[in-house]
Write a protein that holds these residues in place. Structure first.
Motif, short mmCIF file in Angstrom:
data_model
loop_
_atom_site.label_atom_id
_atom_site.label_comp_id
_atom_site.label_asym_id
_atom_site.label_seq_id
_atom_site.Cartn_x
_atom_site.Cartn_y
_atom_site.Cartn_z
N LYS A 1 -5.04 10.07 -9.17
CA LYS A 1 -4.59 9.22 -8.06
C LYS A 1 -4.67 9.96 -6.73
N VAL A 2 -4.30 11.22 -6.75
CA VAL A 2 -4.32 12.02 -5.52
C VAL A 2 -5.75 12.20 -5.02
N LEU A 3 -6.66 12.47 -5.93
CA LEU A 3 -8.05 12.67 -5.54
C LEU A 3 -8.67 11.37 -5.01
N ALA A 4 -8.29 10.23 -5.61
CA ALA A 4 -8.80 8.94 -5.12
C ALA A 4 -8.26 8.67 -3.71
N ALA A 5 -6.98 8.98 -3.48
CA ALA A 5 -6.41 8.78 -2.14
C ALA A 5 -7.05 9.73 -1.14
N SER A 6 -7.38 10.92 -1.56
CA SER A 6 -8.06 11.87 -0.69
C SER A 6 -9.42 11.34 -0.25
N ASP A 7 -10.15 10.75 -1.19
CA ASP A 7 -11.45 10.15 -0.85
C ASP A 7 -11.29 9.00 0.13
N ALA B 1 -2.19 17.20 1.29
CA ALA B 1 -1.70 16.30 2.33
C ALA B 1 -1.44 14.91 1.77
N CYS B 2 -2.21 14.50 0.78
CA CYS B 2 -1.95 13.20 0.13
C CYS B 2 -0.61 13.22 -0.60
N GLU B 3 -0.27 14.35 -1.21
CA GLU B 3 1.04 14.45 -1.84
C GLU B 3 2.15 14.34 -0.79
N ARG C 1 0.84 -1.20 0.00
CA ARG C 1 0.00 0.00 0.00
C ARG C 1 0.88 1.25 0.00
N MET C 2 1.93 1.25 0.80
CA MET C 2 2.83 2.39 0.86
C MET C 2 3.57 2.60 -0.46
N ALA C 3 3.99 1.50 -1.10
CA ALA C 3 4.64 1.61 -2.40
C ALA C 3 3.70 2.27 -3.41
N ALA C 4 2.42 1.87 -3.39
CA ALA C 4 1.45 2.50 -4.28
C ALA C 4 1.28 3.98 -3.96
N TRP C 5 1.30 4.31 -2.69
CA TRP C 5 1.11 5.71 -2.28
C TRP C 5 2.30 6.58 -2.64
#
Length: 287
Positions: free
Chosen positions: A224-230, A238-240, A204-208
């Protein structure tokens, strides 16, 4: 809801791990990019010059050394290192790449070998492959290894191969493609286990890591950033930063592995974010 809860729990554990380790300022949020953007040639020259400067500061830019350039491509890093040395000084260059490269007019002090670093298990094995090319196997009392954006797990194999070789005086690697990493090929799984992370956490961290800032792309425009934010409930910016934290932990583990092999290692920005978003280098040297 369960996935979101798990993701938020992992975010908290990542934050605690980064705080516990410390010394990861190289992965602080990038400076503003500035304008105008550099050309590809300017970026290549800046990155090559950064490797030469790092070698000089480590006392490893010496005329009698053998310089091994991993993932060498067109050889721009080796060329800039060569330009920083006195003419006809006796230095030699071994350029390693998966693809067949080079040209008939290449300098006599340059030896190329076509090899996949993922499949190299030792320095003598790489020397033997170089010798099979028709010339003598490269030898030197002092070896400096450079790798500019050698992708994914090839960096991890290189750390195990060269970190254990006593003649390697310096190992410099600008890292990239963290999102391609797999638990099985990472060079320091015990590092993550000591921090309380398992195989699933690592993937999961590698994907992030792919969330880390990119040049000329605001976080609000990145899918990708918006999906992680959701998923995490974090704002896009903050996701970046989360992506940077994940990269920092991966590369901190690599530095720790080099330390286990007898080298001192640190992370440092070698060029500005304006030159490349992948602007952090592992700098390791043998005391």
């Amino acid at each position: 809801a369960v996935m979101a809860d798990d993701a938020r729990d992992l975010v908290l554990r990542i934050s605690k791990a980064v705080s516990a380790i410390g010394g990861l300022q190289a992965y602080d949020a990038p400076d503003p990019e500035g304008d105008p953007s550099p050309t590809d040639l300017q970026r290549r020259m800046a990155q090559g010059d950064a490797f030469a400067l790092a070698l000089r500061r480590l006392g490893a830019l010496t005329p009698a050394s053998l310089y091994v350039d991993l993932g060498a491509g067109s050889g721009h890093v080796a060329h800039r290192i060569r330009s920083a040395l006195p003419a006809e000084c006796g230095a030699r260059f071994l350029l390693v790449d998966q693809q067949e490269r080079g040209s008939p007019g290449e300098a006599a002090d340059v030896l190329r070998v076509q090899a996949d670093m993922d499949k190299i298990t030792s320095w003598p094995m790489l020397q033997a492959l170089a010798g099979d090319g028709g010339g003598p196997a490269p030898e030197a009392e002092e070896v400096a290894v450079v790798a500019n954006h050698l992708c994914g797990s090839a960096i991890d194999r290189s750390i195990d191969v060269f970190g254990a070789e006593p003649r390697v005086r310096a190992f410099l690697a600008a890292t990239c493609c963290h999102d391609r990493l797999r638990w099985e090929s990472y060079c320091n799984r015990p590092f993550f286990e000591r921090l309380g992370f398992n195989r699933e956490d690592f993937h999961r961290m590698a994907a992030w890591t792919a969330l880390a800032p990119r040049r000329n792309r605001p976080p609000e425009d990145r899918v990708k950033v918006l999906a992680a934010s959701d998923l995490t409930g974090l704002p896009p910016a903050a996701c970046e930063r989360l992506g940077l934290s994940c990269r920092a932990l991966v590369d901190a583990g690599r530095c720790a592995r080099l330390a286990d092999l007898g080298m001192r290692a640190e992370l440092a920005k070698h060029v500005s974010f304006r030159m490349t978003a992948d602007n952090v280098m592992i700098k390791a040297w043998r005391p």
